[in-house]
Design a protein around this motif. Structure first.
Motif, PDB file in Angstrom:
ATOM      1  N   SER A 173       2.462  10.725  19.604  1.00 34.83           N
ATOM      2  CA  SER A 173       3.353  11.868  19.423  1.00 34.83           C
ATOM      3  C   SER A 173       4.361  11.889  20.567  1.00 34.83           C
ATOM      4  N   TYR A 174       5.322  12.808  20.494  1.00 38.06           N
ATOM      5  CA  TYR A 174       6.380  12.864  21.498  1.00 38.06           C
ATOM      6  C   TYR A 174       6.069  13.875  22.600  1.00 38.06           C
ATOM      7  N   THR A 175       4.872  14.385  22.605  1.00 31.87           N
ATOM      8  CA  THR A 175       4.449  15.336  23.626  1.00 31.87           C
ATOM      9  C   THR A 175       3.570  14.625  24.641  1.00 31.87           C
ATOM     10  N   GLN A 176       3.890  14.761  25.896  1.00 29.75           N
ATOM     11  CA  GLN A 176       3.065  14.138  26.933  1.00 29.75           C
ATOM     12  C   GLN A 176       1.699  14.813  26.968  1.00 29.75           C
ATOM     13  N   SER A 177       0.661  14.008  26.954  1.00 23.29           N
ATOM     14  CA  SER A 177      -0.688  14.563  27.005  1.00 23.29           C
ATOM     15  C   SER A 177      -1.635  13.537  27.595  1.00 23.29           C
ATOM     16  N   ALA A 178      -2.706  14.047  28.161  1.00 20.19           N
ATOM     17  CA  ALA A 178      -3.757  13.185  28.696  1.00 20.19           C
ATOM     18  C   ALA A 178      -5.097  13.817  28.347  1.00 20.19           C
ATOM     19  N   GLU A 179      -6.034  12.994  27.965  1.00 14.51           N
ATOM     20  CA  GLU A 179      -7.376  13.453  27.623  1.00 14.51           C
ATOM     21  C   GLU A 179      -8.394  12.552  28.304  1.00 14.51           C
ATOM     22  N   ALA A 180      -9.513  13.149  28.680  1.00 12.17           N
ATOM     23  CA  ALA A 180     -10.586  12.372  29.290  1.00 12.17           C
ATOM     24  C   ALA A 180     -11.914  13.021  28.963  1.00 12.17           C
ATOM     25  N   GLU A 181     -12.944  12.211  28.957  1.00 10.29           N
ATOM     26  CA  GLU A 181     -14.291  12.741  28.769  1.00 10.29           C
ATOM     27  C   GLU A 181     -15.271  11.904  29.565  1.00 10.29           C
ATOM     28  N   ILE A 182     -16.331  12.554  29.995  1.00  9.50           N
ATOM     29  CA  ILE A 182     -17.432  11.858  30.637  1.00  9.50           C
ATOM     30  C   ILE A 182     -18.717  12.389  30.032  1.00  9.50           C
ATOM     31  N   THR A 183     -19.617  11.477  29.679  1.00 16.14           N
ATOM     32  CA  THR A 183     -20.845  11.820  28.978  1.00 16.14           C
ATOM     33  C   THR A 183     -22.040  11.247  29.715  1.00 16.14           C
ATOM     34  N   ALA A 184     -23.102  12.041  29.833  1.00 18.05           N
ATOM     35  CA  ALA A 184     -24.370  11.576  30.382  1.00 18.05           C
ATOM     36  C   ALA A 184     -25.476  12.029  29.446  1.00 18.05           C
ATOM     37  N   GLY A 185     -26.478  11.171  29.264  1.00 13.38           N
ATOM     38  CA  GLY A 185     -27.551  11.526  28.353  1.00 13.38           C
ATOM     39  C   GLY A 185     -28.845  10.837  28.693  1.00 13.38           C
ATOM     40  N   ASN A 186     -29.857  11.076  27.869  1.00 12.12           N
ATOM     41  CA  ASN A 186     -31.152  10.422  28.085  1.00 12.12           C
ATOM     42  C   ASN A 186     -31.020   8.926  27.855  1.00 12.12           C
ATOM     43  N   TYR A 187     -32.052   8.188  28.154  1.00 15.54           N
ATOM     44  CA  TYR A 187     -32.032   6.726  28.157  1.00 15.54           C
ATOM     45  C   TYR A 187     -30.931   6.190  29.075  1.00 15.54           C
ATOM     46  N   GLY A 188     -30.627   6.967  30.119  1.00 15.44           N
ATOM     47  CA  GLY A 188     -29.648   6.502  31.092  1.00 15.44           C
ATOM     48  C   GLY A 188     -28.246   6.364  30.549  1.00 15.44           C
ATOM     49  N   ALA A 189     -27.911   7.116  29.510  1.00 14.77           N
ATOM     50  CA  ALA A 189     -26.597   6.984  28.882  1.00 14.77           C
ATOM     51  C   ALA A 189     -25.503   7.491  29.804  1.00 14.77           C
ATOM     52  N   PRO A 874     -34.252   7.037  18.007  1.00 19.09           N
ATOM     53  CA  PRO A 874     -34.969   8.297  18.243  1.00 19.09           C
ATOM     54  C   PRO A 874     -34.004   9.411  18.638  1.00 19.09           C
ATOM     55  N   ARG A 875     -34.570  10.541  19.017  1.00 15.32           N
ATOM     56  CA  ARG A 875     -33.763  11.666  19.492  1.00 15.32           C
ATOM     57  C   ARG A 875     -33.000  11.276  20.761  1.00 15.32           C
ATOM     58  N   MET A 876     -31.736  11.641  20.789  1.00  3.39           N
ATOM     59  CA  MET A 876     -30.926  11.450  21.988  1.00  3.39           C
ATOM     60  C   MET A 876     -30.192  12.751  22.288  1.00  3.39           C
ATOM     61  N   TYR A 877     -29.967  12.996  23.555  1.00  5.09           N
ATOM     62  CA  TYR A 877     -29.319  14.246  23.957  1.00  5.09           C
ATOM     63  C   TYR A 877     -28.570  14.030  25.257  1.00  5.09           C
ATOM     64  N   GLY A 878     -27.642  14.931  25.517  1.00  4.11           N
ATOM     65  CA  GLY A 878     -26.871  14.785  26.739  1.00  4.11           C
ATOM     66  C   GLY A 878     -25.831  15.878  26.871  1.00  4.11           C
ATOM     67  N   VAL A 879     -24.893  15.665  27.779  1.00  7.85           N
ATOM     68  CA  VAL A 879     -23.832  16.619  28.052  1.00  7.85           C
ATOM     69  C   VAL A 879     -22.517  15.856  28.162  1.00  7.85           C
ATOM     70  N   THR A 880     -21.457  16.456  27.648  1.00  9.01           N
ATOM     71  CA  THR A 880     -20.129  15.862  27.691  1.00  9.01           C
ATOM     72  C   THR A 880     -19.139  16.867  28.261  1.00  9.01           C
ATOM     73  N   LEU A 881     -18.332  16.405  29.169  1.00 17.52           N
ATOM     74  CA  LEU A 881     -17.227  17.201  29.702  1.00 17.52           C
ATOM     75  C   LEU A 881     -15.927  16.606  29.183  1.00 17.52           C
ATOM     76  N   ARG A 882     -15.120  17.458  28.546  1.00 18.55           N
ATOM     77  CA  ARG A 882     -13.818  17.027  28.054  1.00 18.55           C
ATOM     78  C   ARG A 882     -12.726  17.797  28.795  1.00 18.55           C
ATOM     79  N   VAL A 883     -11.692  17.098  29.155  1.00 19.08           N
ATOM     80  CA  VAL A 883     -10.523  17.745  29.756  1.00 19.08           C
ATOM     81  C   VAL A 883      -9.281  17.247  29.034  1.00 19.08           C
ATOM     82  N   ARG A 884      -8.292  18.125  28.962  1.00 17.20           N
ATOM     83  CA  ARG A 884      -7.065  17.766  28.251  1.00 17.20           C
ATOM     84  C   ARG A 884      -5.875  18.404  28.957  1.00 17.20           C
ATOM     85  N   TYR A 885      -4.850  17.617  29.056  1.00 16.78           N
ATOM     86  CA  TYR A 885      -3.616  18.117  29.680  1.00 16.78           C
ATOM     87  C   TYR A 885      -2.480  18.049  28.677  1.00 16.78           C
TER      88      TYR A 885
END
Length: 885
Positions: A173-189, A874-885
């Motif tokens: 698109s013609y709009t400047q933007s930046a996105e990032a995410e970091i995820t951590a979970g079980n099984y050392g994800a 199997p079951r997997m779980y974790g947390v994700t942080l998303r940021v967007r500019y």
């Protein structure tokens, strides 16, 4: 790079440059940025199911649409993840992640043999992909995914006899933007991903996306005496990069270039034993410990046994150019060109016996275990409309080079293991005739095959047993048209036709570097009519049975005629069959076929549309890229050890009939759609693993009949709530005419072929009932913060996971559930999400199969047989942080 690849690469670049030069010539004026506004109601959601943008409620096709937000909420990154949202869709993997199979309405192509193309087509940004496995990876920034059910060959690439998974990723698109995410979970994800979008000018923009994801394995591995050292399997380690460049030099022209690269370096896939037979005791004795699971062990403890590495290295990259030009011709018709060059390759190690005994395996070496595709494709479409007619004409061309190096290495435990099994089988057969194996010389069963071969024990089978090379080139040329006539304001008639010419050429070279001397020694004479053909076997039996030794020659000859071919067959299994050594074959196949569709859609009012359709689908034939020793695949008989030169199989066809309705309620906030379908497949390509080799058969008839219903609802009374779900009933069955099987004689004790259970039976991976439901709720926490919750569930009725329908491969009904809870700023600048997949830790298997070399004895229920399966995650779980500019 060989000359053919160089020429193709140069051709791809030349076509791109020429098209850009030709179409960009008129470029003068600037254009404004295109609107990215979201639809205001569900009824205005658009799809490109007919290669033009249309409202989903106006398209006379059964289609499930997954938008960007739903895909993100449910953690969908590839086509395997998305099955939780689509009733009637199953996606499975087997020996490695490069072998992935998608099925719709119970129909799909087993993916263990790359000679078979996919019944369910995968199209990513308009580019047809040759196999389902290429869609198993991080797809990046997804705009939407469309799952089209039933044959779609008129407008989508080729070979889409069961359906299409159409993935559309986000445009720059013609709009400047930046996105990032970091995820951590079980099984050392741990995963990180980022994207950046910007504009060079008001006519040019670009976007880039990159991701890196790692995870420990969720399968514990017992390695025995090795040499494998990795004690986990099903880990994750991949990175991907995607970039797009968009030019819109005029209001009538846009040009988009894209490139992507993905690399996966992981360990996959071990399997677990689901039924443990007496073969386990032999394996345990050879391995000096526990070689496979014990009877009673829970396969969902997720403990596998493997003494050989399962390392895999998958690489994929490609470039594409898409040009859309609103021409001055035919009332401003749009010319679309999509040019693509793609390469995909995989190297996989494999422990074929799935045990810590050292039987057969394959090293992760390019010379021994390589599969690669090099594909060039070009599609041209001219699309236009008048007051009464929406029309499209087009052409498609694809040139694919397929290379495969296939090997089998034979370990030190192979000879004593197979010898002991065969000795037990001979004992059973002789006992039925009142003859005992009293073993007067106290020779162990493990040495029986050595006696039969007339060679020293330990010298009959070892080292690199088979090393085969396959080089296949295929070209596909098609012309097509798809036209909708608005006969009245309410009635639309659609006609689509496609003519396809497929041509394939295969060069195969076979070798047995170890000489396979045991196989050679099993046959003293090649002439089946010669009573002395099994002289060594006769001597071996005489030394082990005084009863046999005392029989007159005529009686011994009769026993030899019965037992000899079977024993020779076991000694000449495909990877140890010396008769393949030095062979080279050339095969070619050409098919010219018509496919198409006829639809009638009637809009009763603004809220109700009904349609009826007929479609003729086609999937090209090909070649079995494996050793074939008999037409019926029975390699354990004397008649089944002669190599078969003709490994071809013909095209697959389907006639599909649908009667559907699409209804809109609550001012566009509620969509209810349903389709009745009946599909008749001719010459369905069935790929079966029979414990010793993969065999492809053309099944004359397969039918799938049922109901497919879906709902999308944004309840006006509950702001922020979105529901999406579906229900499918499908009766998908084999016809009664199965090659090599007499339906009238069908019973559990039949010996009329490995597929005797198929006539009239339900297809594998085809539950009668399946359904999905996803609920998303978003609410204000404060003036600046919002909360968001999503839960999605998929129900699958019971079904069989084996192409031969063995009862040991049955999977009970199950339900899987994913959930995600997040909170963040209302403007989307950041959000923290807690997530879980398969949160109920549901236990089920992807695919069940005969334990290689562990299920060689006659079905059913032989206590010797061991069965194995690839379990689901199997079951997997974790947390994700998303940021967007």
């Amino acid at each position: 790079m060989d000359s053919r690849k160089l020429q193709r690469s140069q051709l791809a670049r030349a076509v791109v440059v020429a098209l850009v030069a030709t179409v960009a010539a008129p470029a003068m004026a600037q254009s404004n940025a295109r609107s990215d506004d979201a639809p205001t109601t569900l009824a205005t959601m658009t799809v490109t199911a007919q290669k033009r943008e249309e409202a989903i409620q106006d398209v006379p096709i059964s289609v499930t649409v997954l938008d960007e937000r739903l895909v993100q909420d449910t953690g969908v990154r590839d086509i395997k993840d998305m099955q939780i949202l689509v009733p009637g869709l199953t996606v499975t993997s087997t020996q490695n992640e490069a072998i992935t199979t998608a099925r719709i309405r119970g129909i799909g192509t087993v993916g263990d043999n790359v000679g078979l193309e996919s019944s369910v087509g995968v199209v990513i940004d308009g580019v047809y992909r040759p196999r389902n496995s290429v869609g198993f990876g991080d797809l990046g920034q997804i705009e939407r995914i469309e799952v089209l059910k039933g044959p779609q060959g008129t407008v989508f690439g080729k070979n889409t006899s069961a359906g299409v998974i159409n993935v559309v990723t986000r445009r720059p698109s013609y709009t400047q933007s930046a996105e990032a995410e970091i995820t951590a979970g079980n099984y050392g994800a741990l995963g990180v991903a980022g994207a950046y979008n910007d504009a060079f000018s008001d006519t040019a923009a670009f976007s880039v996306y990159a991701a890196k994801r790692k995870r420990d394995g969720w399968m514990d591995v017992r390695t025995g005496n090795g040499p494998r050292t990795e004690d986990e399997d099903y880990d994750q380690n991949f990175h991907t990069f995607r970039g797009k460049l968009l030019f819109e030099p005029t209001e009538t022209l846009d040009i988009q270039f894209s490139a992507d690269f993905t690399s996966r370096e992981e360990n996959c896939c071990t399997a677990v034993q689901t039924t443990v037979g007496q073969t386990a005791a032999i394996l345990n004795a050879l391995a000096g410990g526990k070689a496979v699971a014990a009877p009673g062990d829970d396969p969902f403890d997720r403990v596998a046994y493997s003494n050989r590495p399962t390392s895999q290295d998958i690489k994929e990259h490609g470039i594409a150019a898409e040009i859309n030009w609103e021409t001055p011709w035919f009332g401003g018709a749009t010319l679309t060109s999509i040019t693509a060059q793609r390469e995909w390759e995989t190297i996989n190690g494999l422990d074929y016996d799935f045990s810590t005994a050292d039987l057969i395996y394959r090293n992760a070496d390019k010379d021994e275990s390589f599969t690669g595709f090099d594909t060039f494709s070009q599609e041209l479409r001219l699309t236009g409309s008048t007051d009464r007619l929406d029309w499209m004409i087009g052409a498609f061309y694809a040139d694919e080079d397929l290379a495969r190096n296939e090997s089998y290495r034979i370990g030190s435990h192979y000879e004593p293991y197979v010898s002991t099994l065969v000795y037990q089988l001979v004992g059973q057969n002789l006992a039925a005739n009142g003859i005992t194996l009293d073993n007067p010389l106290n020779i162990p069963p493990a040495a029986f095959l050595s006696q039969v071969a007339g060679r020293p024990y330990g010298a009959n089978f070892s080292g690199l047993g088979a090393l085969d090379r396959y080089q296949q080139n295929s070209t596909s040329v098609a012309v097509f048209t798809n036209n909708t006539w608005h006969a009245t304001d309410a009635l639309d008639l659609t006609l689509g036709l496609r003519y396809t010419r497929e041509k394939k050429e295969l060069d195969s070279a076979y070798s047995n570097p170890n000489g396979s001397l045991g196989c050679t020694g099993a046959l003293t004479d090649q002439n089946p009519a010669n009573p002395a053909r099994f002289a060594n076997l006769r001597a071996a039996l005489a030394s082990r049975s005084s009863v046999f030794a005392s029989l007159p020659a005529a009686a011994q000859n009769a026993i030899m005629a019965s037992a000899g071919p079977t024993i020779a067959g076991y000694m000449c299994l495909p990877w140890a069959n010396t008769f393949h050594n030095g062979r080279s074959t050339f095969q070619e196949l050409e098919e010219k076929e018509w496919s198409g569709t006829l639809k009638a859609a009637y809009r009763w009012n603004d809220n109700v549309m009904t349609y009826a359709s007929f479609a003729r689908g086609y999937k090209g034939g090909g070649f079995n890229l494996d050793r074939v020793q008999s037409a019926d695949g029975q390699s354990i008989s004397g008649q089944g050890i002669t190599p078969v030169n003709d490994t071809s199989f013909g095209g697959e066809f389907v006639n599909s009939y649908e009667l559907g309705t699409k209804t809109t309620w609550a001012d566009g906030a509620l969509l209810l759609n349903a389709t009745l379908f009946h599909q008749e497949y001719e010459d369905f390509q069935l790929n079966s693993f029979l414990g010793t080799s993969f065999v492809v058969r053309s099944i004359p008839e397969v039918t799938s009949t049922g109901l497919d219903a879906e709902i999308l609802w944004q309840p006006q009374a509950v702001q922020g709530l979105m529901l999406q779900g579906g229900l499918m009933y499908a009766d998908t069955t084999f016809g009664r005419d199965i090659p090599g099987v007499d339906f009238v004689q069908r019973d559990p004790l039949s010996t009329s072929g490995a597929l005797y259970k198929l006539p009239g039976a339900t297809m594998p991976f085809a539950p009668e009932w399946s359904g999905s439901l996803s609920a998303t709720y978003e609410w204000d926490l404060t003036d600046a913060l919002v909360g968001r919750f999503n839960i999605g569930a998929k129900y699958m009725g019971s079904y069989n996971t084996g192409s031969d329908l063995d009862v040991e491969k049955h999977q009970d009904a199950y339900t899987t559930v994913n959930a995600r809870l997040g909170f963040g700023r209302g403007d989307g600048r950041w959000m923290v999400e807690l997530w879980g997949t398969n949160i109920t830790d549901t236990e089920y298997v992807q695919v069940g199969f005969d334990g290689p070399l562990q299920a060689l004895f006659p079905d059913p229920g032989n206590s010797l047989n061991t069965f194995t399966a690839f379990p689901a995650a199997p079951r997997m779980y974790g947390v994700t942080l998303r940021v967007r500019y």
